[in-house]
Design a protein around this motif. Structure first.
Motif, PDB file in Angstrom:
ATOM      1  N   THR A   1      47.255  26.406  44.071  1.00 59.99           N
ATOM      2  CA  THR A   1      48.196  27.230  43.312  1.00 59.99           C
ATOM      3  C   THR A   1      47.456  28.189  42.397  1.00 59.99           C
ATOM      4  OG1 THR A   1      49.869  25.471  43.370  1.00 59.99           O
ATOM      5  CG2 THR A   1      50.121  27.170  41.691  1.00 59.99           C
ATOM      6  N   PHE A   2      46.475  27.687  41.666  1.00 60.57           N
ATOM      7  CA  PHE A   2      45.722  28.553  40.762  1.00 60.57           C
ATOM      8  C   PHE A   2      44.771  29.470  41.530  1.00 60.57           C
ATOM      9  CE2 PHE A   2      47.240  25.393  37.754  1.00 60.57           C
ATOM     10  CZ  PHE A   2      47.587  26.186  36.674  1.00 60.57           C
ATOM     11  N   ALA A   3      44.260  28.998  42.674  1.00 60.14           N
ATOM     12  CA  ALA A   3      43.423  29.874  43.506  1.00 60.14           C
ATOM     13  C   ALA A   3      44.226  31.064  44.010  1.00 60.14           C
ATOM     14  CB  ALA A   3      42.850  29.090  44.684  1.00 60.14           C
ATOM     15  N   SER A   4      45.502  30.848  44.326  1.00 60.58           N
ATOM     16  CA  SER A   4      46.362  31.935  44.784  1.00 60.58           C
ATOM     17  C   SER A   4      46.599  32.959  43.684  1.00 60.58           C
ATOM     18  CB  SER A   4      47.700  31.360  45.272  1.00 60.58           C
ATOM     19  OG  SER A   4      48.578  32.377  45.683  1.00 60.58           O
ATOM     20  N   ILE A   5      46.713  32.495  42.453  1.00 61.05           N
ATOM     21  CA  ILE A   5      46.888  33.417  41.327  1.00 61.05           C
ATOM     22  C   ILE A   5      45.623  34.250  41.120  1.00 61.05           C
ATOM     23  CG2 ILE A   5      47.297  33.568  38.842  1.00 61.05           C
ATOM     24  CD1 ILE A   5      48.914  30.925  39.140  1.00 61.05           C
ATOM     25  N   VAL A   6      44.469  33.590  41.183  1.00 62.20           N
ATOM     26  CA  VAL A   6      43.184  34.300  41.071  1.00 62.20           C
ATOM     27  C   VAL A   6      43.035  35.305  42.206  1.00 62.20           C
ATOM     28  CG1 VAL A   6      40.673  34.023  41.115  1.00 62.20           C
ATOM     29  CG2 VAL A   6      42.082  32.415  39.818  1.00 62.20           C
ATOM     30  N   LEU A   7      43.509  34.934  43.395  1.00 67.81           N
ATOM     31  CA  LEU A   7      43.418  35.816  44.557  1.00 67.81           C
ATOM     32  C   LEU A   7      44.146  37.133  44.311  1.00 67.81           C
ATOM     33  CD1 LEU A   7      42.602  36.317  47.491  1.00 67.81           C
ATOM     34  CD2 LEU A   7      44.645  35.049  48.206  1.00 67.81           C
ATOM     35  N   ILE A   8      45.297  37.084  43.649  1.00 65.22           N
ATOM     36  CA  ILE A   8      46.021  38.324  43.330  1.00 65.22           C
ATOM     37  C   ILE A   8      45.141  39.242  42.483  1.00 65.22           C
ATOM     38  CG2 ILE A   8      48.024  39.324  42.166  1.00 65.22           C
ATOM     39  CD1 ILE A   8      49.530  36.725  42.713  1.00 65.22           C
ATOM     40  N   ALA A   9      44.508  38.679  41.463  1.00 60.57           N
ATOM     41  CA  ALA A   9      43.650  39.468  40.578  1.00 60.57           C
ATOM     42  C   ALA A   9      42.451  40.040  41.332  1.00 60.57           C
ATOM     43  CB  ALA A   9      43.182  38.610  39.411  1.00 60.57           C
ATOM     44  N   LEU A  10      41.853  39.245  42.222  1.00 61.81           N
ATOM     45  CA  LEU A  10      40.694  39.717  42.983  1.00 61.81           C
ATOM     46  C   LEU A  10      41.077  40.845  43.947  1.00 61.81           C
ATOM     47  CD1 LEU A  10      38.941  36.325  43.815  1.00 61.81           C
ATOM     48  CD2 LEU A  10      38.110  38.104  42.269  1.00 61.81           C
ATOM     49  N   ILE A  11      42.225  40.695  44.603  1.00 64.70           N
ATOM     50  CA  ILE A  11      42.700  41.748  45.510  1.00 64.70           C
ATOM     51  C   ILE A  11      42.948  43.040  44.739  1.00 64.70           C
ATOM     52  CG2 ILE A  11      44.673  42.461  46.929  1.00 64.70           C
ATOM     53  CD1 ILE A  11      44.874  39.568  47.903  1.00 64.70           C
ATOM     54  N   THR A  12      43.515  42.917  43.551  1.00 66.91           N
ATOM     55  CA  THR A  12      43.782  44.089  42.713  1.00 66.91           C
ATOM     56  C   THR A  12      42.490  44.813  42.355  1.00 66.91           C
ATOM     57  OG1 THR A  12      45.695  42.948  41.766  1.00 66.91           O
ATOM     58  CG2 THR A  12      44.879  44.878  40.591  1.00 66.91           C
ATOM     59  N   ARG A  13      41.495  44.041  41.917  1.00 66.66           N
ATOM     60  CA  ARG A  13      40.209  44.641  41.513  1.00 66.66           C
ATOM     61  C   ARG A  13      39.483  45.240  42.706  1.00 66.66           C
ATOM     62  NH1 ARG A  13      38.140  46.745  36.872  1.00 66.66           N
ATOM     63  NH2 ARG A  13      36.604  48.017  37.958  1.00 66.66           N
ATOM     64  N   LEU A  14      39.509  44.536  43.849  1.00 67.69           N
ATOM     65  CA  LEU A  14      38.848  45.058  45.044  1.00 67.69           C
ATOM     66  C   LEU A  14      39.479  46.377  45.483  1.00 67.69           C
ATOM     67  CD1 LEU A  14      36.866  44.729  47.419  1.00 67.69           C
ATOM     68  CD2 LEU A  14      38.638  43.385  48.583  1.00 67.69           C
ATOM     69  N   THR A  15      40.801  46.442  45.445  1.00 66.95           N
ATOM     70  CA  THR A  15      41.491  47.673  45.838  1.00 66.95           C
ATOM     71  C   THR A  15      41.141  48.822  44.904  1.00 66.95           C
ATOM     72  OG1 THR A  15      43.336  46.349  46.673  1.00 66.95           O
ATOM     73  CG2 THR A  15      43.742  48.693  46.322  1.00 66.95           C
ATOM     74  N   TYR A  16      41.057  48.534  43.610  1.00 66.30           N
ATOM     75  CA  TYR A  16      40.704  49.593  42.660  1.00 66.30           C
ATOM     76  C   TYR A  16      39.272  50.068  42.878  1.00 66.30           C
ATOM     77  CZ  TYR A  16      39.893  52.170  38.386  1.00 66.30           C
ATOM     78  OH  TYR A  16      39.574  53.161  37.491  1.00 66.30           O
ATOM     79  N   ASP A  17      38.338  49.131  43.108  1.00 69.13           N
ATOM     80  CA  ASP A  17      36.945  49.519  43.321  1.00 69.13           C
ATOM     81  C   ASP A  17      36.777  50.342  44.592  1.00 69.13           C
ATOM     82  OD1 ASP A  17      36.356  48.201  41.023  1.00 69.13           O
ATOM     83  OD2 ASP A  17      35.019  46.719  41.916  1.00 69.13           O
ATOM     84  N   LEU A  18      37.617  50.097  45.601  1.00 68.96           N
ATOM     85  CA  LEU A  18      37.529  50.841  46.852  1.00 68.96           C
ATOM     86  C   LEU A  18      38.204  52.202  46.771  1.00 68.96           C
ATOM     87  CD1 LEU A  18      38.207  47.979  49.440  1.00 68.96           C
ATOM     88  CD2 LEU A  18      36.064  49.225  49.124  1.00 68.96           C
ATOM     89  N   SER A  19      39.315  52.275  46.037  1.00 66.18           N
ATOM     90  CA  SER A  19      40.107  53.509  46.013  1.00 66.18           C
ATOM     91  C   SER A  19      39.961  54.321  44.738  1.00 66.18           C
ATOM     92  CB  SER A  19      41.585  53.169  46.205  1.00 66.18           C
ATOM     93  OG  SER A  19      42.088  52.442  45.079  1.00 66.18           O
ATOM     94  N   ARG A  20      39.615  53.651  43.633  1.00 67.79           N
ATOM     95  CA  ARG A  20      39.566  54.284  42.317  1.00 67.79           C
ATOM     96  C   ARG A  20      40.914  54.850  41.914  1.00 67.79           C
ATOM     97  NH1 ARG A  20      35.720  52.019  39.449  1.00 67.79           N
ATOM     98  NH2 ARG A  20      33.871  51.739  40.755  1.00 67.79           N
ATOM     99  N   LYS A  21      41.985  54.234  42.424  1.00 69.66           N
ATOM    100  CA  LYS A  21      43.340  54.657  42.087  1.00 69.66           C
ATOM    101  C   LYS A  21      44.117  53.470  41.537  1.00 69.66           C
ATOM    102  CE  LYS A  21      43.648  58.350  45.551  1.00 69.66           C
ATOM    103  NZ  LYS A  21      44.391  58.841  46.738  1.00 69.66           N
ATOM    104  N   SER A  22      44.651  53.620  40.330  1.00 69.22           N
ATOM    105  CA  SER A  22      45.419  52.534  39.722  1.00 69.22           C
ATOM    106  C   SER A  22      46.687  52.242  40.515  1.00 69.22           C
ATOM    107  CB  SER A  22      45.782  52.894  38.279  1.00 69.22           C
ATOM    108  OG  SER A  22      44.621  53.080  37.497  1.00 69.22           O
ATOM    109  N   SER A  23      47.287  53.294  41.063  1.00 69.33           N
ATOM    110  CA  SER A  23      48.523  53.093  41.825  1.00 69.33           C
ATOM    111  C   SER A  23      48.271  52.230  43.057  1.00 69.33           C
ATOM    112  CB  SER A  23      49.111  54.439  42.237  1.00 69.33           C
ATOM    113  OG  SER A  23      48.174  55.184  43.007  1.00 69.33           O
ATOM    114  N   ALA A  24      47.133  52.436  43.719  1.00 72.33           N
ATOM    115  CA  ALA A  24      46.795  51.637  44.900  1.00 72.33           C
ATOM    116  C   ALA A  24      46.547  50.182  44.526  1.00 72.33           C
ATOM    117  CB  ALA A  24      45.570  52.223  45.597  1.00 72.33           C
TER     118      ALA A  24
END
Length: 212
Positions: A99-122
């Motif tokens: 359950t907590f790993a899934s919550i951390v996963l959301i945060a990691l996906i968010t950061r990875l997407t930002y680092d790849l796109s440099r767009k907050s909306s993405a």
């Protein structure tokens, strides 16, 4: 704009955590595979069999996480003064790590997407999709090995994007140790290195130090 994005991300994480904790609190019995995996975690937490002996066909990281959760949440001393675990409490405890790993996963996906796109909306869209993903919602409050594998693999991808190849190897190894199928994500990790122009012998050697 930055403050608005931060507030939006915080709301998404809180709602995502709330959804997962709500499902965790439901009184649902284990799937047969969950019961099988949890047998090894119970034997470790209750009987001290931390070497996980027996016909186990999965990597041990998730099972160890479940066993530690059982040790602190599920194990009690019964009327015979022996260590024991109640079935329902034990099932709840074994589902807490995912359950907590899934919550951390959301945060990691968010950061990875930002680092790849440099767009907050993405990054916010990725967070929203991860929060509402039916598969993540179903598997997060479980004791299956998939969620830990995915969380650690996304951590490996994030480390790769940031050029921390030694850490990428550590997270990749732990992902594989959570579930063998983690090795299938190695081509994706190498593709990310190629796209960023960092696929060379020196970086591959650093990446592989923890895999050999």
């Amino acid at each position: 704009t930055h403050r608005w994005c931060l507030l939006s991300l915080t709301c998404i994480l809180l709602v995502g955590a709330g959804l997962r904790l709500r499902i965790l609190g439901q009184d649902v019995r284990f799937h047969s595979d969950e019961s099988f995996f949890n047998t090894f975690a119970v034997n470790a937490a209750v009987h001290g069999k931390w070497m996980l002996g027996g016909p186990l066909d999965k990597s041990p990281v998730t099972i160890y996480a479940n066993a530690i959760s059982l040790h602190f949440v599920g194990v009690h001393i019964n009327v015979d003064s022996e260590r024991d675990v109640d079935v329902r409490v034990g099932e709840f405890a074994a589902r807490v790590p995912n359950t907590f790993a899934s919550i951390v996963l959301i945060a990691l996906i968010t950061r990875l997407t930002y680092d790849l796109s440099r767009k907050s909306s993405a990054s916010l869209l990725a967070a929203l999709l991860a929060m509402l993903s039916p598969f993540l919602l179903v598997f997060s409050p479980s004791s299956f090995t998939d969620v830990f594998m995915l969380m650690l693999m996304v951590a490996a991808l994030l480390a790769t994007v940031r050029g921390a190849f030694l850490w990428a190897g550590v997270w990749l190894a732990l992902s594989i140790w959570s579930k063998q199928q983690g090795i299938y994500y190695l081509p994706l990790l190498l593709a990310v290195m190629a796209l960023h122009g960092t696929l060379n012998w020196h970086n591959l050697r650093r990446l592989s130090l923890t895999l050999v």
